[in-house]
Design an enzyme around this catalytic site. Structure first.
Site, short mmCIF file in Angstrom:
data_model
loop_
_atom_site.label_atom_id
_atom_site.label_comp_id
_atom_site.label_asym_id
_atom_site.label_seq_id
_atom_site.Cartn_x
_atom_site.Cartn_y
_atom_site.Cartn_z
N CYS A 9 0.82 -1.16 0.19
CA CYS A 9 -0.11 0.02 -0.09
C CYS A 9 1.08 1.27 0.01
O CYS A 9 2.21 1.22 -0.49
CB CYS A 9 -1.03 0.07 1.28
SG CYS A 9 -0.18 -0.10 2.67
N ASN A 12 2.36 1.35 4.45
CA ASN A 12 2.62 0.12 4.84
C ASN A 12 2.47 0.04 6.58
O ASN A 12 3.14 -0.60 7.47
CB ASN A 12 4.03 -0.44 4.74
CG ASN A 12 4.39 -1.87 5.26
OD1 ASN A 12 5.82 -2.16 5.72
ND2 ASN A 12 3.47 -2.75 5.19
N CYS A 14 -1.48 0.68 7.26
CA CYS A 14 -2.83 0.49 7.53
C CYS A 14 -3.37 -0.80 6.67
O CYS A 14 -3.48 -1.71 7.30
CB CYS A 14 -3.47 1.79 7.11
SG CYS A 14 -3.33 3.29 8.18
N ARG A 15 -3.23 -0.78 5.63
CA ARG A 15 -3.91 -1.88 4.67
C ARG A 15 -2.96 -3.01 4.71
O ARG A 15 -3.43 -4.12 4.90
CB ARG A 15 -4.46 -1.30 3.33
CG ARG A 15 -5.33 -0.26 3.64
CD ARG A 15 -5.72 0.60 2.29
NE ARG A 15 -4.58 1.65 2.04
CZ ARG A 15 -4.22 2.12 0.88
NH1 ARG A 15 -5.37 2.09 -0.36
NH2 ARG A 15 -3.38 2.93 0.67
N SER A 16 -1.65 -2.73 4.22
CA SER A 16 -1.13 -3.80 3.73
C SER A 16 -0.43 -4.92 4.83
O SER A 16 -0.41 -5.96 4.78
CB SER A 16 0.30 -3.28 2.65
OG SER A 16 0.96 -2.73 3.48
N ASP A 124 -8.28 3.67 1.55
CA ASP A 124 -7.28 4.08 2.19
C ASP A 124 -7.97 4.37 3.61
O ASP A 124 -8.80 5.41 3.42
CB ASP A 124 -6.38 5.14 1.76
CG ASP A 124 -5.22 5.48 2.93
OD1 ASP A 124 -5.44 4.97 3.92
OD2 ASP A 124 -4.54 6.23 2.33
P1 4NP Z 1 -1.64 2.80 4.11
O1 4NP Z 1 -2.41 4.08 4.71
O2 4NP Z 1 -1.07 3.15 2.86
O3 4NP Z 1 -3.03 1.93 4.17
O4 4NP Z 1 -0.72 2.21 5.17
C1 4NP Z 1 -1.80 5.24 5.01
C2 4NP Z 1 -0.72 5.45 5.83
C3 4NP Z 1 -0.27 6.73 5.98
C4 4NP Z 1 -0.31 7.89 5.02
C5 4NP Z 1 -1.21 7.55 4.08
C6 4NP Z 1 -2.04 6.22 3.88
N1 4NP Z 1 0.32 8.83 5.25
O5 4NP Z 1 -0.11 9.78 4.45
O6 4NP Z 1 1.12 9.26 6.17
#
Ligand code: 4NP
Length: 152
Positions: A9, A12, A14-16, A124
């Site tokens: 993602c 790294n 939240c989702r992955s 997200d």
């Molecule tokens: P992820 O979510 O891609 O599912 O881990 C996010 C985590 C952090 C951010 C964006 C999305 N950020 O902008 O810091």
């Protein structure tokens, strides 16, 4: 060849990590030997544990991911992993853009594994509320179930 699957993602956190956990869980249930890891296309959170809301969601489903640590995808991933799954189209495009010419991994969108959900993103949940993390969990779990069936 033992399947080795990387879930990717943006951050790294939240989702992955949820996708990695769901895949490990379903692989264990089916007795599938597979390697799994997750990474982000961005390095903002490198070295950090998953978002507390992802940790809570996984715990709610009986899985501890608090020891996972975020990292950015790297060039060696493209030969170390047999499959690389992006959690959304933006990350898929970025993965394809940085893939080396000698990449051997199959690269695809995670939700393409789920009949009727092809082409869709795992949204997200970072800027939303806790319910978004549960939605992400349900989506990545469904994809993981199909993936284990494909690889078994
Ligand atoms: P992820 O979510 O891609 O599912 O881990 C996010 C985590 C952090 C951010 C964006 C999305 N950020 O902008 O810091």
């Amino acid at each position: 060849m033992t399947p080795a699957v990387l879930f990717v993602c943006l951050g790294n956190i939240c989702r992955s990590p949820l996708a990695e956990a769901a895949f490990r869980h379903h692989a264990a249930l089916k007795g599938l030997a597979a390697e799994a890891d997750s990474a982000g296309t961005a390095a903002y959170h490198a070295g950090n544990p998953p978002d507390p809301r992802s940790i809570s969601t996984a715990i709610y489903h009986g899985i501890d991911i608090s020891h996972y640590r975020a990292r950015q995808i790297e060039q060696t991933d493209f030969t170390r992993f047999t499959h690389i799954f992006a959690l959304d189209e933006d990350n898929l495009a970025n993965i394809r853009r940085i893939a080396p010419a000698h990449s051997t991994a199959q690269i695809a969108l995670l939700m393409d594994l789920v009949p009727g959900r092809e082409g869709q993103a795992v949204a997200d949940p970072y800027y939303g509320d806790a319910a978004g993390f549960e939605t992400s969990w349900q989506e990545v779990s469904e994809a993981a179930r199909h993936l284990v069936r494909c690889l078994a």
